[in-house]
Design a protein around this motif. Structure first.
Motif, PDB file in Angstrom:
ATOM      1  N   ASP A 128       0.871  -1.166   0.000  1.00 22.89           N
ATOM      2  CA  ASP A 128       0.000   0.000   0.000  1.00 22.89           C
ATOM      3  C   ASP A 128       0.918   1.228   0.000  1.00 22.89           C
ATOM      4  O   ASP A 128       2.131   1.116   0.194  1.00 22.89           O
ATOM      5  N   SER A 129       0.363   2.407  -0.204  1.00 16.00           N
ATOM      6  CA  SER A 129       1.170   3.617  -0.069  1.00 16.00           C
ATOM      7  C   SER A 129       1.490   3.854   1.399  1.00 16.00           C
ATOM      8  O   SER A 129       0.792   3.346   2.297  1.00 16.00           O
ATOM      9  N   GLU A 130       2.520   4.654   1.670  1.00 17.76           N
ATOM     10  CA  GLU A 130       2.829   4.956   3.066  1.00 17.76           C
ATOM     11  C   GLU A 130       1.691   5.744   3.712  1.00 17.76           C
ATOM     12  O   GLU A 130       1.323   5.490   4.867  1.00 17.76           O
ATOM     13  N   ALA A 131       1.115   6.694   2.966  1.00 16.68           N
ATOM     14  CA  ALA A 131      -0.010   7.462   3.510  1.00 16.68           C
ATOM     15  C   ALA A 131      -1.186   6.545   3.817  1.00 16.68           C
ATOM     16  O   ALA A 131      -1.856   6.697   4.846  1.00 16.68           O
ATOM     17  N   GLY A 132      -1.444   5.585   2.933  1.00 14.81           N
ATOM     18  CA  GLY A 132      -2.522   4.627   3.166  1.00 14.81           C
ATOM     19  C   GLY A 132      -2.253   3.766   4.381  1.00 14.81           C
ATOM     20  O   GLY A 132      -3.156   3.484   5.180  1.00 14.81           O
ATOM     21  N   ALA A 133      -0.996   3.329   4.539  1.00 11.69           N
ATOM     22  CA  ALA A 133      -0.635   2.507   5.692  1.00 11.69           C
ATOM     23  C   ALA A 133      -0.829   3.284   6.985  1.00 11.69           C
ATOM     24  O   ALA A 133      -1.390   2.768   7.962  1.00 11.69           O
ATOM     25  N   ASP A 153       5.837   3.375  -1.957  1.00 15.44           N
ATOM     26  CA  ASP A 153       6.268   4.674  -2.465  1.00 15.44           C
ATOM     27  C   ASP A 153       7.162   5.438  -1.495  1.00 15.44           C
ATOM     28  O   ASP A 153       7.398   6.632  -1.677  1.00 15.44           O
ATOM     29  N   SER A 154       7.706   4.775  -0.489  1.00 19.13           N
ATOM     30  CA  SER A 154       8.519   5.455   0.523  1.00 19.13           C
ATOM     31  C   SER A 154       9.971   5.666   0.093  1.00 19.13           C
ATOM     32  O   SER A 154      10.743   6.270   0.829  1.00 19.13           O
TER      33      SER A 154
END
Length: 235
Positions: A128-133, A153-154
């Motif tokens: 998942d994206s970092e923001a989503g996580a 995406d980190s």
């Protein structure tokens, strides 16, 4: 070498994948397709299995990231879009809906506290994206208890590349051999194996069966909630 850190996958390991993500993917597919039949085709291409009412283990949606999904789905859409722009939009939508629908498989905050009390650093690595996580972990009360959170995406690379484990080690001051990698998909085990993690633990709470995890998993658990017991038995 002593074990000093645990890096968890998120979806299927800490969070119920189908309960948390089925509605989100159905919504996004319909928003992109504009009509039900194409939306259904996108989901099936992503790994939705109508008979079992689940996403297949190791499928595009179960194991991939938004960039992978966008690359495949863009080719099917009548209104052509830039894959990167589509992936960015998907990440924003998934962060919103992931936080809204996040369904923990067990009290994740309690598990993190237990592991920290055992002297272990705790991290989460997801495609998942970092923001989503961060949104999902925050919604279930576990974000503040994680020493490290990374998404595809980190800047460390996606699974199954070893970069997220390597970043966790740098951040927490650990050697790879001191890390336990816990996940429900083959890419979690491959990432751990490639990075040289000291212990690979597969869990059967996601979309993959034992045959997809072992080998290379050293141990299989029904749930990540059982991890403290396993670690105590190995000490």
């Amino acid at each position: 070498m002593a074990l000093r850190g645990v890096l968890f996958d998120k979806d299927g390991t800490l969070i119920d994948f189908n309960a948390s993500w089925r509605a989100a993917f159905e919504t996004v597919a319909l928003e992109l397709a504009g009509e039900a039949e194409l939306a259904k085709a996108l989901l099936e291409e992503g790994g939705w299995d109508e008979a079992s009412q689940t996403f297949r283990g190791g499928s595009l949606i179960a194991a991939g990231n938004s960039a992978d999904i966008a690359e495949v789905w863009t080719a099917r859409l009548e209104r052509k879009q830039d894959p990167q722009a589509l992936a960015d939009w998907m990440d924003r939508r998934f962060a919103e809906m992931g936080a809204l629908h996040a369904a923990p498989l067990f009290p994740v905050d309690r598990l993190f506290v237990t592991l920290r009390d055992m002297g272990l650093k705790v991290g989460v690595a997801t495609n998942d994206s970092e923001a989503g996580a961060r949104a999902s972990l925050g919604a279930i009360g576990a974000l503040a208890l994680a020493h490290f959170v990374a998404g595809y995406d980190s800047g460390h690379g996606p699974k199954p590349e070893p970069g997220m484990i390597e970043a966790f080690c740098r951040d927490a001051g650990l050697a790879a051999g001191e890390v336990v990698m816990v996940g429900d998909n083959a890419h979690d085990m491959i990432m751990g194996q490639t990075a040289g993690a000291g212990l690979l633990v597969g869990v059967l709470s996601g979309n993959s069966g034992p045959e997809a995890l072992q080998p290379p998993a050293h141990h299989l658990l029904a749930s990540a909630e059982e991890l403290p017991g396993l670690l105590c038995s190995l000490s």
